[in-house]
Write an enzyme that holds these catalytic residues in place. Structure first.
Site, PDB file in Angstrom:
ATOM      1  N   ARG A  75      12.107  13.621  -0.545  1.00 46.62           N
ATOM      2  CA  ARG A  75      12.086  15.073  -0.754  1.00 46.62           C
ATOM      3  C   ARG A  75      13.529  15.566  -0.786  1.00 46.62           C
ATOM      4  O   ARG A  75      14.297  15.319   0.143  1.00 46.62           O
ATOM      5  CB  ARG A  75      11.311  15.755   0.365  1.00 46.62           C
ATOM      6  CG  ARG A  75       9.798  15.506   0.296  1.00 46.62           C
ATOM      7  CD  ARG A  75       9.050  16.572   1.078  1.00 46.62           C
ATOM      8  NE  ARG A  75       7.617  16.315   1.144  1.00 46.62           N
ATOM      9  CZ  ARG A  75       6.754  16.670   0.199  1.00 46.62           C
ATOM     10  NH1 ARG A  75       7.176  17.295  -0.886  1.00 46.62           N
ATOM     11  NH2 ARG A  75       5.463  16.416   0.349  1.00 46.62           N
ATOM     12  N   ASN A 113       5.828  20.956  -7.647  1.00 45.82           N
ATOM     13  CA  ASN A 113       6.504  22.240  -7.840  1.00 45.82           C
ATOM     14  C   ASN A 113       8.013  22.222  -7.620  1.00 45.82           C
ATOM     15  O   ASN A 113       8.775  22.677  -8.473  1.00 45.82           O
ATOM     16  CB  ASN A 113       5.864  23.288  -6.927  1.00 45.82           C
ATOM     17  CG  ASN A 113       4.696  23.941  -7.625  1.00 45.82           C
ATOM     18  OD1 ASN A 113       4.865  24.531  -8.679  1.00 45.82           O
ATOM     19  ND2 ASN A 113       3.506  23.801  -7.068  1.00 45.82           N
ATOM     20  N   GLY A 114       8.443  21.695  -6.461  1.00 45.96           N
ATOM     21  CA  GLY A 114       9.872  21.670  -6.152  1.00 45.96           C
ATOM     22  C   GLY A 114      10.618  20.812  -7.164  1.00 45.96           C
ATOM     23  O   GLY A 114      11.687  21.181  -7.673  1.00 45.96           O
ATOM     24  N   THR A 135       0.660  16.004  -8.365  1.00 44.47           N
ATOM     25  CA  THR A 135       0.371  16.472  -7.003  1.00 44.47           C
ATOM     26  C   THR A 135      -1.137  16.480  -6.749  1.00 44.47           C
ATOM     27  O   THR A 135      -1.918  16.837  -7.631  1.00 44.47           O
ATOM     28  CB  THR A 135       0.914  17.891  -6.691  1.00 44.47           C
ATOM     29  OG1 THR A 135       0.354  18.340  -5.444  1.00 44.47           O
ATOM     30  CG2 THR A 135       0.572  18.920  -7.737  1.00 44.47           C
ATOM     31  N   ASP A 137      -2.383  18.529  -4.949  1.00 41.28           N
ATOM     32  CA  ASP A 137      -2.732  19.931  -4.696  1.00 41.28           C
ATOM     33  C   ASP A 137      -3.231  20.664  -5.943  1.00 41.28           C
ATOM     34  O   ASP A 137      -3.803  21.748  -5.839  1.00 41.28           O
ATOM     35  CB  ASP A 137      -1.519  20.689  -4.143  1.00 41.28           C
ATOM     36  CG  ASP A 137      -1.042  20.135  -2.811  1.00 41.28           C
ATOM     37  OD1 ASP A 137      -1.798  19.363  -2.198  1.00 41.28           O
ATOM     38  OD2 ASP A 137       0.085  20.463  -2.404  1.00 41.28           O
ATOM     39  N   HIS A 181      -1.037  23.278   1.158  1.00 45.59           N
ATOM     40  CA  HIS A 181      -0.444  24.383   1.913  1.00 45.59           C
ATOM     41  C   HIS A 181      -0.531  25.697   1.165  1.00 45.59           C
ATOM     42  O   HIS A 181      -0.941  26.708   1.714  1.00 45.59           O
ATOM     43  CB  HIS A 181       1.028  24.069   2.228  1.00 45.59           C
ATOM     44  CG  HIS A 181       1.203  23.544   3.601  1.00 45.59           C
ATOM     45  ND1 HIS A 181       1.780  22.330   3.861  1.00 45.59           N
ATOM     46  CD2 HIS A 181       0.856  24.067   4.796  1.00 45.59           C
ATOM     47  CE1 HIS A 181       1.768  22.122   5.171  1.00 45.59           C
ATOM     48  NE2 HIS A 181       1.222  23.162   5.752  1.00 45.59           N
TER      49      HIS A 181
END
Ligand code: F6P
Length: 383
Positions: A75, A113-114, A135, A137, A181
């Site tokens: 990350r 996203n990041g 992801t 998510d 999240h």
């Protein structure tokens, strides 16, 4: 000679290797020996530090079904990308330098996203970039589906399926905490697929009273157990009313390790039934991709190779209406795809009696009570 760099960044998920394979196989097919593919180790870290290796076609063989990422990942928060080090050089500067020194034609970046925000930053700095939406998510704007999501949904569904038997045997309430999240897609769909009774997602703040009421109502109807699927980013109505700063402070002060445990503690003190927690955590990102994700990643990977061939840089490869398309990174970066509160899937769930803990199912009841009160008043006045 084409020179392509590839990296996988952010949290891992199923389908990273099958995507790398899809890109590489399609490129080797197109360019034969006229291409060099470099793999950066541990995502942007490898690009920052110039840590890479020349890959061969053998590296991409036999990895269709393998979980994780053969390149490694890390990350590298977007917010730190432009912070200067002691010599005044930023991570962004270092990445651009590596790109230029290696004389790359394009960087293929797999991430969420990041990662996509940083990919867009590199595009703005003049690098040729193509990103692929990764992801569990499913919260990347611009694509109907991210890879990893379907496989993670299978795993989360399996957890909810399996917890049913012990919940029934012991007449317990089980809180199953599912990853996500910022967005509740994974909780919503695995909750529906697994037959959860209550689904709590960040987009629909819940009230403890409403959750208790639903549990109680189920008991009265003769159901001895209940399953609550809760997203790790779920928030209560009280929390939704807080400012960002207040919310952060409240969560920092929370004594439980996560929202699932807090919810279970609260419910244990409010309801008559025993409430337990299951947190499958990173299991949801584990193992290889399912059949759906193998097909999706192969299509996305081949799509990225096609964009490279036509020099259509600065795009994310996406799935839209079952077509593989290119979406400009400038349109995607920084946008989160959350569950619309009136999404058809939310409405379907409500239609079959799944509660979102927001008390929506009791709204008509409230209205009726109010009307009855007014009627009573009128009656009394007339008397
Ligand atoms: O973004 C994918 C994701 O798995 C989220 O669902 C989760 O909140 C987060 O990553 C966990 O990150 P980490 O692996 O760094 O704990």
């Amino acid at each position: 000679m084409k020179r392509i760099g590839m990296l996988t960044s952010g949290g891992d998920c199923q389908g990273l290797n099958s995507t790398l394979r899809g890109v590489a196989k399609a490129l080797y097919q197109e360019y034969g020996n006229d291409i060099e593919i470099y793999g950066f180790r541990d995502g942007y870290r490898g690009l920052i530090e110039g840590d890479y290796r020349l890959m061969t076609s053998r590296d991409f063989s036999g990895i269709l079904t393998i979980g994780g990422t053969i390149l490694g990942t890390s990350r590298q928060p977007f917010k730190n990308m432009k912070d200067p080090d002691e010599n005044g050089v930023t991570k962004c500067d270092k990445m651009v330098k590596t790109y230029k020194d290696m004389e790359l034609d394009c960087l293929v970046i797999l991430g969420g996203n990041g990662t996509t925000k940083s990919a867009n930053m590199l595009r703005e700095e003049g690098c040729n970039v193509i990103s692929l939406p990764k992801t569990i998510d499913n919260d990347l704007w611009g694509t109907d589906m991210t890879f990893g999501y379907q496989t993670a949904m299978d795993i989360a569904t399996d957890v909810i399926d399996k917890i049913h038997s012990t919940a029934t045997s012991h007449s317990r309430v089980f809180v199953v905490e599912i990853m996500g999240h910022g967005a509740g897609w994974l909780t919503l769909t695995s909750g529906i697929a697994g037959g959860a009774d209550i689904i709590l997602i960040p987009e629909i703040p819940y009230s403890l009273e409403a959750v208790c009421r639903t549990l109680e109502a189920r008991r009265k109807r003769g159901h001895t157990f209940s399953i609550i699927a809760v997203a790790e980013g779920a928030i209560s109505k009280e929390e939704a009313a807080l400012s960002k700063k207040e919310f952060k402070a409240a969560r920092a002060a929370m004594k439980e390790p996560s929202i699932g445990f807090r919810l279970a503690n609260e419910l244990n003190s409010m309801c008559d039934q025993e409430v337990r927690v299951v947190n499958p955590g990173h299991f949801q990102r584990g193992g290889g991709p399912d059949a759906y994700d193998r097909v999706l990643t192969t299509r996305l990977g081949a799509g990225a190779a096609r964009l490279i061939k036509h020099q259509q840089y600065g795009n994310m490869v996406a799935l839209r209406n079952n077509d593989i398309i290119a979406v400009p990174l400038s349109e995607v970066a920084g946008k989160l795809k959350v569950v619309p509160t009136d999404d058809q899937m939310v409405e379907t769930a409500r239609a079959i009696g799944i509660s979102f803990g927001d008390g929506a199912e009791y709204k008509d009841e409230k209205k009726k009570k109010k009307k009855d009160k007014e009627k009573d008043k009128d009656k009394k006045k007339k008397e």
